[in-house]
Each structure stands twice: as structure tokens, then as C-alpha cells.
Design an enzyme around this catalytic site. Structure first.
Site, mmCIF file in Angstrom:
data_model
loop_
_atom_site.group_PDB
_atom_site.id
_atom_site.type_symbol
_atom_site.label_atom_id
_atom_site.label_comp_id
_atom_site.label_asym_id
_atom_site.label_seq_id
_atom_site.Cartn_x
_atom_site.Cartn_y
_atom_site.Cartn_z
ATOM 1 N N SER A 233 0.803 -1.280 0.001
ATOM 2 C CA SER A 233 0.007 -0.132 -0.115
ATOM 3 C C SER A 233 0.853 1.368 -0.018
ATOM 4 O O SER A 233 1.720 1.516 -0.847
ATOM 5 C CB SER A 233 -0.839 -0.033 1.323
ATOM 6 O OG SER A 233 -2.095 1.037 1.125
ATOM 7 N N ASP A 337 -9.860 -3.250 -6.232
ATOM 8 C CA ASP A 337 -8.818 -2.315 -5.469
ATOM 9 C C ASP A 337 -9.257 -1.209 -6.682
ATOM 10 O O ASP A 337 -8.698 -1.310 -7.721
ATOM 11 C CB ASP A 337 -7.524 -2.820 -5.437
ATOM 12 C CG ASP A 337 -6.670 -1.712 -4.780
ATOM 13 O OD1 ASP A 337 -7.247 -0.348 -4.429
ATOM 14 O OD2 ASP A 337 -5.500 -1.816 -4.631
ATOM 15 N N HIS A 367 -7.861 -4.510 -1.414
ATOM 16 C CA HIS A 367 -6.896 -3.862 -0.932
ATOM 17 C C HIS A 367 -6.199 -4.456 0.095
ATOM 18 O O HIS A 367 -6.896 -4.720 1.117
ATOM 19 C CB HIS A 367 -7.077 -2.313 -1.073
ATOM 20 C CG HIS A 367 -5.678 -1.562 -0.750
ATOM 21 N ND1 HIS A 367 -5.122 -1.086 -2.100
ATOM 22 C CD2 HIS A 367 -5.228 -0.953 0.352
ATOM 23 C CE1 HIS A 367 -3.768 -0.532 -1.528
ATOM 24 N NE2 HIS A 367 -3.919 -0.304 -0.158
#
Length: 405
Positions: A233, A337, A367
Site C-alpha cells: 500500500s 481495488d 486492497h
């Protein structure tokens, strides 16, 4: 599609996350605390470090605070070394330390490991180093978080590598570029440890610079010439930034050589929405509006721009080294995502300049599907870690032991 349970959990997760970010935005921060920063939130679940090799996965871990002027810290993970009798050139004596499997803290050096410098050099197993940056939108998460600890242990075991998880400073106490600078500082710290280890000519566990100067696990087992940066991320944004710095001037990081990087569902965004940003803006766990709030906490009000170099790797005028100078880059994306399209576009730009840049796209995933606590035991999370290890070993395995992908 994700299960009904995941969908319900996602709704509550988003409500809690948005409330948490708004609370941080409204909080009054102490000036002294802001200068030092924080690398872990008090209300987050953490896993204790265990310097003895775990019976469950054979991985030892320990925490280090490497910068006295800030909250920057690291958690180091070391996979089980070879059996004690393989190292030692003679039978174990009463004065020798207990074998690693006995549950005692492992200190990195093996006294009396060999009778000659040449044998001593071969007695220590050199492992590649994976520098890992956790996710959390720059405002949450830590290197010692329970989920991050479990993921790093998995990577250390599958890749047979030392993992250095970076506890960078969090926003809004420490805004951009604090987290990015911390990533660079950790890589320079690893380079310093490697240089000190070579200068001290450690033999038989004797450190001529003093025990507090050289980090023993990295000195005894780390191979800085086989370094991989891995980010999840927002950690992928940090990893990419640090990689660019190395590509720009690698001499500043000698003897560390970044041979590859892994970007797991990078936290990329831009002012012009992509197809996935429009279609999946309200996707599971991390919707676009909440992520923009995280970016507002990370970037100052004056700097806030969705095409900021920290947010959009393909923004015009970003600067830095040409993409052709980047190392091989593996990109991991999730089907549900909203950030996926921009990650794919970045990978495509790297391939255009002949950089090995495959994309792994996982079906029915969201995600942080491979690094979030509720998904760590799912088949997709385990398969993702295994796939990363297979690809990574192309670049970190010693000659003659490469894995095809």
C-alpha cells in the site's frame, strides 16, 4: 466476489477508519512530540519480538531504535540458520553457547565457529536482505503490528532472507517527506552496518568496534549486495521513492545493491481519475474518499495535490532518474481495488524501457488482501507470498540456484 462476511466487515472497517482519520485531523499535537514523531499508535495490536528462533516458523525477531532524534525504528527477522553442528569446526564445548534450537536469544555471532579466517567466513551463512515498508495510509500501522509481523515472518521463511521491517514516522505528527526520508535513512543504516562489519574484520564473534556499534544479525548473516525493497500500500510508494534514490546515486548506499523491488497494491492516485477509480471508488475497506483524507493528513495543506510526486509516479515533471535505471519491479494488484489501474500503468511504463516488471493480479481480492490480519490465512494471501518469493529468488539467489518464473 468477496464473501458476505467480508462485505459486512468492510462496512464497519471503513466507518472506524474514517472516524479514526478525522480524529487525527482534529487532534492537537504537542510540538515536541511532533518533532520526534510516532511510529506506532497506542490503540493498535502489536506482536512482541522474539529473539529466539520460534518453534512455529523458525524465525527470530528483534526491535531496534536506530535514530535517537526520532521515532524511527526497525524490526529485524532472521530465519533459522543451519544446524549448529554444521557451523562448528569442532564438537560443542561447555563454554560454547547453546544451539539456536534451544530457545535462547540468538546474538548473531558463533564464538569458536572456526579455527581460520577462511573457515570463519564460510561458517556464516549470508542471506539476502528484504527491506519492508508496511501499509496504513501513512497514518496507521507499524513494523511491530501483529499482521505485519506475521507477514514478515512468512516472507523471511519463504525467501530465506533477513527482513528489515521499517517503523517509519506516521502522519499527521510527521508529514511528508518524513516517511520517505526514514526509508532512505534505514537503507543507509544497513550500508553503515555492512561497512562497519567489513572494517572491524569480525572473527570468532569479536567485534573490535564494540557490541553496540555493529548490528550482529546483519553483520553475521546479511548480504547487502542482494537487497530487495518491498512495500505494501503506502509502503510501496516509500519503496519506489527509495529505489529511485538508489538509482539516482548508488554510491551513497554502498555496499547495498537494490537488485529488485516489490510493489504490493501501491497507494497511487492522480488528479485525472482512471477507469478503476471511477468504477471502484466505493470499494471494500479503503474507499477513495477515505484515502484522499489520508493524503490530506500526510501532505501539508500547501503541498496537497493528487499529482504530487509522492502520490503519482507518472505525474509530469516528477523528476528523478529515468525509468530505464529502475531495477526489476514486481507489482501485485487486487481485483476489487480502485488503485489497480494506476499500478498497471506504472508497470507498463517500466516494461516500455525494458525493465522486468510483471504484474500479479489476484481474483476476488481487495486492497491489502495479503497483509491485513483478517486475510493472512486465506489461500490468496498465502499464494501471493509464495509467488513473490518465487519471483524474488530470480534476483537474490546465488548463481546456480536461481528459480525460473
Amino acid at each position: 466476489m468477496p464473501s458476505v462476511g467480508v462485505k459486512i466487515y468492510s462496512v464497519f472497517f471503513k466507518l472506524f477508519l474514517r472516524h479514526r482519520l478525522q480524529s487525527l485531523a482534529n487532534a492537537d499535537s504537542d510540538a515536541a512530540a511532533a518533532a520526534f514523531g510516532v511510529s506506532c499508535r497506542a490503540d493498535e495490536a502489536t506482536a512482541p519480538a522474539n529473539p529466539a528462533f520460534s518453534a512455529a516458523d523458525g524465525v527470530a525477531s528483534k526491535d531496534l531504535h536506530i535514530d535517537p532524534n526520532s521515532a524511527l525504528s526497525v524490526r529485524i527477522f532472521l530465519p533459522t540458520p543451519p544446524p549448529q553442528h554444521v557451523h562448528l569446526a569442532h564438537p560443542r564445548r561447555a563454554s560454547d553457547p547453546a544451539p539456536a534450537s534451544a530457545g535462547a536469544p540468538y546474538r548473531g555471532y558463533l564464538p569458536h565457529a572456526a579455527s581460520s579466517p577462511r573457515a570463519a567466513a564460510s561458517a556464516r551463512r549470508r542471506l539476502p536482505i528484504v527491506v519492508q515498508f508496511h501499509g496504513g495510509g501513512f497514518v496507521t500501522g507499524s513494523s511491530s503490528g501483529a499482521a505485519n509481523d506475521a507477514f514478515c515472518r512468512r516472507v523471511a521463511k519463504l525467501c530465506d532472507a533477513i527482513v528489515v521491517a521499517v517503523g517509519y514516522r506516521l502522519a499527521p505528527e510527521s508529514r511528508y517527506p518524513a516517511a520517505f526520508d526514514d526509508g532512505v535513512r534505514v537503507l543507509k543504516w544497513i550500508a553503515k552496518q555492512a561497512n562497519l562489519a567489513m572494517m572491524s574484520k569480525v572473527g570468532g564473534g569479536v567485534d573490535t568496534f564494540g557490541a553496540s556499534t555493529v548490528e550482529p544479525w546483519i553483520a553475521a548473516h546479511g548480504d547487502p549486495a542482494r537487497c530487495v525493497l518491498l512495500g505494501a500500500s503506502c509502503g510501496a510508494n516509500i519503496a519506489d521513492y527509495v529505489t529511485r534514490k538508489v538509482a539516482e546515486d548508488g554510491k551513497l548506499f554502498d555496499p547495498v545493491k537494490v537488485v529488485a523491488q516489490v510493489l504490493m497494491y501501491p497507494f497511487f492516485i492522480g488528479s485525472v481519475p482512471t477507469h478503476s477509480e471511477l468504477r471502484l471508488a466505493n470499494s471494500y475497506f479503503y474507499d477513495k474518499s477515505t484515502c484522499i483524507l489520508a493524503w490530506r493528513l500526510f501532505l501539508s495543506e500547501k503541498e496537497f495535490n493528487l499529482d504530487h510526486p509522492a502520490a503519482n509516479p507518472l505525474a509530469p515533471g516528477r523528476g528523478g532518474p529515468p525509468l530505464k535505471c529502475m531495477p526489476p519491479t514486481l507489482t501485485v494488484i487486487a481485483e476489487h481495488d480502485w488503485m489497480r489501474d494506476r499500478a498497471i500503468a506504472y508497470s507498463e511504463e517500466l516494461r516500455k524501457v525494458n525493465v522486468d516488471s510483471p504484474v500479479l493480479d489476484y481474483k476476488d481480492t481487495v486492497h491489502e488482501f495479503a497483509t491485513m490480519d483478517v486475510f493472512l490465512k486465506t489461500p490468496q494471501a498465502q499464494a501471493c507470498a509464495e509467488d513473490i518469493a518465487i519471483w524474488m529468488k530470480k534476483y537474490i539467489s546465488l548463481r546456480g540456484h536461481e528459480f525460473s518464473y
